[in-house]
Design an enzyme around this catalytic site. Structure first.
Site, mmCIF file in Angstrom:
data_model
loop_
_atom_site.group_PDB
_atom_site.id
_atom_site.type_symbol
_atom_site.label_atom_id
_atom_site.label_comp_id
_atom_site.label_asym_id
_atom_site.label_seq_id
_atom_site.Cartn_x
_atom_site.Cartn_y
_atom_site.Cartn_z
ATOM 1 N N LEU A 66 33.183 31.647 36.890
ATOM 2 C CA LEU A 66 32.450 31.765 38.310
ATOM 3 C C LEU A 66 33.508 31.578 39.463
ATOM 4 O O LEU A 66 34.632 31.245 39.177
ATOM 5 C CB LEU A 66 31.504 30.469 38.068
ATOM 6 C CG LEU A 66 30.462 30.934 37.129
ATOM 7 C CD1 LEU A 66 29.699 29.485 36.723
ATOM 8 C CD2 LEU A 66 29.329 31.925 37.416
ATOM 9 N N PRO A 67 32.885 32.031 40.590
ATOM 10 C CA PRO A 67 33.918 31.978 41.749
ATOM 11 C C PRO A 67 34.382 30.651 42.163
ATOM 12 O O PRO A 67 35.431 30.457 42.260
ATOM 13 C CB PRO A 67 32.866 32.537 42.798
ATOM 14 C CG PRO A 67 31.854 33.194 41.977
ATOM 15 C CD PRO A 67 31.807 32.396 40.999
ATOM 16 N N THR A 97 38.484 28.970 38.714
ATOM 17 C CA THR A 97 39.464 28.061 39.403
ATOM 18 C C THR A 97 38.610 27.402 40.244
ATOM 19 O O THR A 97 38.084 27.614 41.157
ATOM 20 C CB THR A 97 40.380 28.918 40.011
ATOM 21 O OG1 THR A 97 41.199 29.996 39.385
ATOM 22 C CG2 THR A 97 41.479 27.928 40.749
ATOM 23 N N LYS A 172 47.020 25.452 37.889
ATOM 24 C CA LYS A 172 46.766 26.671 38.398
ATOM 25 C C LYS A 172 46.758 26.539 39.885
ATOM 26 O O LYS A 172 47.324 27.580 40.635
ATOM 27 C CB LYS A 172 45.233 26.967 38.004
ATOM 28 C CG LYS A 172 44.585 28.139 38.664
ATOM 29 C CD LYS A 172 45.127 29.377 38.362
ATOM 30 C CE LYS A 172 44.227 30.525 39.211
ATOM 31 N NZ LYS A 172 44.845 31.930 39.270
ATOM 32 N N LYS A 247 40.193 29.843 49.216
ATOM 33 C CA LYS A 247 39.582 28.747 48.398
ATOM 34 C C LYS A 247 40.552 27.896 47.699
ATOM 35 O O LYS A 247 40.556 26.532 47.674
ATOM 36 C CB LYS A 247 38.403 29.233 47.378
ATOM 37 C CG LYS A 247 37.841 28.422 46.506
ATOM 38 C CD LYS A 247 37.292 29.001 45.319
ATOM 39 C CE LYS A 247 38.454 29.603 44.485
ATOM 40 N NZ LYS A 247 38.049 29.809 43.025
HETATM 41 P P1 NAD Z 1 33.789 37.519 41.102
HETATM 42 O O1 NAD Z 1 33.069 36.938 42.408
HETATM 43 O O2 NAD Z 1 34.249 38.791 41.076
HETATM 44 O O3 NAD Z 1 32.734 37.161 40.088
HETATM 45 C C1 NAD Z 1 32.076 35.951 39.783
HETATM 46 C C2 NAD Z 1 30.655 36.376 39.080
HETATM 47 O O4 NAD Z 1 29.995 35.102 38.950
HETATM 48 C C3 NAD Z 1 29.869 37.331 39.876
HETATM 49 O O5 NAD Z 1 29.385 38.393 38.852
HETATM 50 C C4 NAD Z 1 28.524 36.536 40.391
HETATM 51 O O6 NAD Z 1 27.315 37.163 40.485
HETATM 52 C C5 NAD Z 1 28.628 35.474 39.154
HETATM 53 N N1 NAD Z 1 27.843 34.202 39.831
HETATM 54 C C6 NAD Z 1 27.812 33.354 40.688
HETATM 55 N N2 NAD Z 1 27.213 32.316 40.673
HETATM 56 C C7 NAD Z 1 26.594 32.270 39.483
HETATM 57 C C8 NAD Z 1 25.628 31.407 38.738
HETATM 58 N N3 NAD Z 1 25.207 30.281 39.406
HETATM 59 N N4 NAD Z 1 25.428 31.781 37.418
HETATM 60 C C9 NAD Z 1 25.782 33.037 36.767
HETATM 61 N N5 NAD Z 1 26.663 33.847 37.552
HETATM 62 C C10 NAD Z 1 27.087 33.638 38.611
HETATM 63 O O7 NAD Z 1 34.925 36.527 40.733
HETATM 64 P P2 NAD Z 1 36.231 36.751 39.811
HETATM 65 O O8 NAD Z 1 37.427 37.462 40.574
HETATM 66 O O9 NAD Z 1 35.706 37.464 38.789
HETATM 67 O O10 NAD Z 1 36.924 35.336 39.757
HETATM 68 C C11 NAD Z 1 36.196 34.228 38.980
HETATM 69 C C12 NAD Z 1 37.157 33.087 38.970
HETATM 70 O O11 NAD Z 1 38.449 33.545 38.448
HETATM 71 C C13 NAD Z 1 37.341 32.481 40.121
HETATM 72 O O12 NAD Z 1 37.299 31.086 40.338
HETATM 73 C C14 NAD Z 1 38.816 33.001 40.674
HETATM 74 O O13 NAD Z 1 39.459 32.075 41.677
HETATM 75 C C15 NAD Z 1 39.608 33.083 39.435
HETATM 76 N N6 NAD Z 1 40.513 34.077 39.230
HETATM 77 C C16 NAD Z 1 40.289 35.319 40.019
HETATM 78 C C17 NAD Z 1 41.212 36.252 39.671
HETATM 79 C C18 NAD Z 1 41.223 37.845 40.157
HETATM 80 O O14 NAD Z 1 42.361 38.365 40.225
HETATM 81 N N7 NAD Z 1 40.087 38.066 40.725
HETATM 82 C C19 NAD Z 1 42.570 36.037 38.996
HETATM 83 C C20 NAD Z 1 42.642 34.664 38.424
HETATM 84 C C21 NAD Z 1 41.715 33.884 38.812
#
Ligand code: NAD
Length: 297
Positions: A66-67, A97, A172, A247
């Site tokens: 999740l975000p 994260t 991280k 964030k």
């Molecule tokens: P994203 O926004 O693409 O995906 C998050 C998903 O969570 C979305 O589909 C959203 O609809 C869903 N969501 C939000 N609240 C929810 C809830 N209460 N119940 C169910 N679903 C819910 O984000 P992402 O890029 O996939 O990142 C996810 C995590 O990974 C973050 O913490 C980010 O910091 C970390 N991260 C991301 C990357 C990257 O390159 N994108 C790399 C490393 C770490």
């Protein structure tokens, strides 16, 4: 051996991670508040749950991607949250994260429900999520990590035990601090070179073989066309969004302030990402911070 897994959060990272678990033969029940994200993974054979609780009932392991902290707290708590669906022996792996203190609070509630928890934030971006080559930073008990190694190794190649619960998140945040600050340095270097007439391709060729080489340069050269598969060459499509980097720097600074640690570079970089977000680049890759330095920006 196939495991029953609940997967919550199917975005940029969670979507391909869930896909890799299905490919590895695991039986997935999925939940996301975004119906389109759910449909894409359901079409691969996953069962669809109507809530985080439903995704948890009857599974052995629940994975969250999740975000931010507030999303994990929202997915965990309340009558439809995953904690309500836990039974004795379930393992929760939160790979989002988030703030390490929030991790520990959620872990307390998970433990009170008779289950156990690991934190396992990742590095490697969407490319690493797709190719199952993520680095996974794990906090929690070593025996629990060992028991879930099969699931983690279906999503990543470097699985590193960082210490007790929440320690994966701490490591991280430190990692992302380096990437965030280095990206601003790379952006300034290219802005300087281009402003003074240097060829950006020559700059890349030299810097990538010199002391300026670093991950943001190699993967996120901010001048379009220099590196074919960089976000800049594709309209700064993420990748890793500016708002997520903002964030993460906020979480690192908050952790630093608890121990009164001066974190000048992180603070300055965070202001740059705030400015980029204000300019409308929040959902672009974090290398879009370079757009702030374009002539007339
Ligand atoms: P994203 O926004 O693409 O995906 C998050 C998903 O969570 C979305 O589909 C959203 O609809 C869903 N969501 C939000 N609240 C929810 C809830 N209460 N119940 C169910 N679903 C819910 O984000 P992402 O890029 O996939 O990142 C996810 C995590 O990974 C973050 O913490 C980010 O910091 C970390 N991260 C991301 C990357 C990257 O390159 N994108 C790399 C490393 C770490």
């Amino acid at each position: 051996m196939s495991k029953k897994v609940g997967f919550i959060g199917l975005g940029t990272m969670g979507g391909p991670m869930a896909t890799n678990l299905i490919k590895a033969g695991h039986d997935l029940t999925i939940y996301d508040i975004n119906g389109e994200a759910v449909e894409a993974i359901a079409s691969l054979g996953a069962k669809v749950a109507g809530s985080a609780r439903e995704a948890t009932e009857g599974v052995e392991v629940v994975i969250c991607m999740l975000p931010a902290s507030q999303h994990v707290v929202a997915a965990a708590n309340g009558p439809d949250g995953f904690i309500a669906g836990l039974r004795s022996g379930t393992t929760v792996i939160d790979m989002s994260t988030i703030d390490p203190d929030t991790t520990r609070k959620v872990a307390e509630a998970v433990t009170a429900a008779g289950a156990r928890m690991l934190d396992g934030p990742v590095s490697g971006g969407s490319a690493g999520a797709i190719s199952a080559t993520l680095t996974i930073m794990v906090g929690g008990d070593a025996d629990l990590l060992e028991a879930q190694y099969d699931l983690l190794s279906a999503m990543g190649t470097n699985i590193i035990h960082c210490g007790s619960i929440g320690m994966g998140e701490t490591v991280k945040l430190a990692n992302n601090l380096v990437a965030a600050v280095a990206m601003v340095g790379v952006a300034e270097a290219f802005a300087l070179g281009v402003a003074k007439g240097a060829d950006p391709q020559v700059m890349f060729d030299v810097m990538s073989k010199s002391s300026g080489n670093c991950w943001p340069l190699e993967t996120r050269c901010p001048v379009p066309g220099v590196v074919a598969d960089s976000p800049a060459s594709h309209g700064f499509a993420p990748g890793f969004m500016t708002d997520l980097m903002y964030k993460d720097l906020g979480l690192a600074l908050a952790a630093g302030s608890e121990v009164k640690l001066p974190m000048t570079m992180a603070a300055v970089a965070r202001e740059m990402y705030a400015a980029a977000s204000r300019q409308g680049y929040g959902r672009l890759d974090f290398s879009a911070v370079a757009k702030l330095l374009e002539p007339g920006a």
